[in-house]
Design a protein around this motif. Sequence first.
Motif, PDB file in Angstrom:
ATOM      1  N   MET A 161       0.824  -1.208   0.000  1.00 50.46           N
ATOM      2  CA  MET A 161       0.000   0.000   0.000  1.00 50.46           C
ATOM      3  C   MET A 161       0.859   1.260   0.000  1.00 50.46           C
ATOM      4  N   PHE A 162       1.969   1.205   0.759  1.00 57.37           N
ATOM      5  CA  PHE A 162       2.905   2.328   0.805  1.00 57.37           C
ATOM      6  C   PHE A 162       4.314   1.749   0.800  1.00 57.37           C
ATOM      7  N   ASN A 163       5.147   2.227  -0.106  1.00 53.51           N
ATOM      8  CA  ASN A 163       6.516   1.739  -0.202  1.00 53.51           C
ATOM      9  C   ASN A 163       7.371   2.245   0.945  1.00 53.51           C
ATOM     10  N   SER A 164       8.328   1.430   1.326  1.00 57.65           N
ATOM     11  CA  SER A 164       9.283   1.834   2.354  1.00 57.65           C
ATOM     12  C   SER A 164      10.292   2.828   1.785  1.00 57.65           C
ATOM     13  N   ARG A 165      10.733   3.733   2.621  1.00 53.10           N
ATOM     14  CA  ARG A 165      11.844   4.605   2.232  1.00 53.10           C
ATOM     15  C   ARG A 165      13.118   3.771   2.243  1.00 53.10           C
ATOM     16  N   GLN A 166      13.915   3.870   1.192  1.00 53.78           N
ATOM     17  CA  GLN A 166      15.127   3.070   1.096  1.00 53.78           C
ATOM     18  C   GLN A 166      16.277   3.726   1.842  1.00 53.78           C
TER      19      GLN A 166
END
Length: 313
Positions: A250-255
């Motif tokens: 649903m929401f991507n992680s910050r890399q």
Amino acid sequence: MRKKSSGYTFLDMTKEVMEMEKKPLTVAQIWKYGEINNLTDKIGSKGKTPLNTLQARLYIDIRDNENSIFTQTSKRPSKFYLRNLECKDGADSEIVEIEPTGYNERDLHILLSSYVYASPEFRCVTKTIFHERTGKTKKGYNQWLHPDIVGIHFPFEDYSDRTLELQRLVGDCPYKIYSFEIKKNLNFTNLREYYFQAVSNSSWANEGYIVALDIDEDESFLAELKRLNNAFGIGVIKLNAENVSQSVVMFNSRQNENLDWDTIDRLAENPDFDQFIGDIKDDADIRKIKSQYDSVYNDDDKAAEYARNKHII
């Protein structure tokens, strides 16, 4: 301009439908009669899977609200009714008390592992971390330290051996480590506790996620989830137990380009995590995945059968 919520809820609709029909109904029947009587249109935010949302709201209200006006009258199929009408009408169904969900959070691990193993977005193998195996220390010292599952993406299929060696020489790490915190459900009641638990125990990795089977689809809740994601970077995955491959980020992680080595060193006090580190080294040395990681299902039907046996679905 954002459309204001009407204040009319799934439970309001359910009450109206039951008062009209005067008989126990399944969730599908409740929704069908609601549509026929133009009641579903009154709900401010229905989400993409309204039947799932309706069922969850009913279960939670019956289980957690001692003054709930609803009751479950049967399990197979699951039917619901109004308590006051059941008393008056003498519906010929056995009253079933809703008990806390019968599966454990760790029962969800193999479903997540199966998803991230096959998903092109992750393609990682995983390792469950049993936090209780960490040596005892002062109270609170290890609170919110251990993630539920860690994962590693090996780039062996991405690049040739020569390219991998060049990456190693120039200090460009092609590996990616993931951290996952798994919950049964995610809603306004538990959001802050669960999200910041994930922030605490997953921010050390290249990518950190909170994973849940049921996630509130209310518009205001999703807006808050997005705000937290923007602020703290922890991604969100919604598991699909019936079709694992259709689980959704649903929401991507910050890399994070750099790992938090101090936290990793703390985590290595746990034998599962220590083994995970050793396995990464061993497999990286031979450039093949030979170590023992968490089991996965390569077939959605087998994963769904497992979920049914565990009463997850």
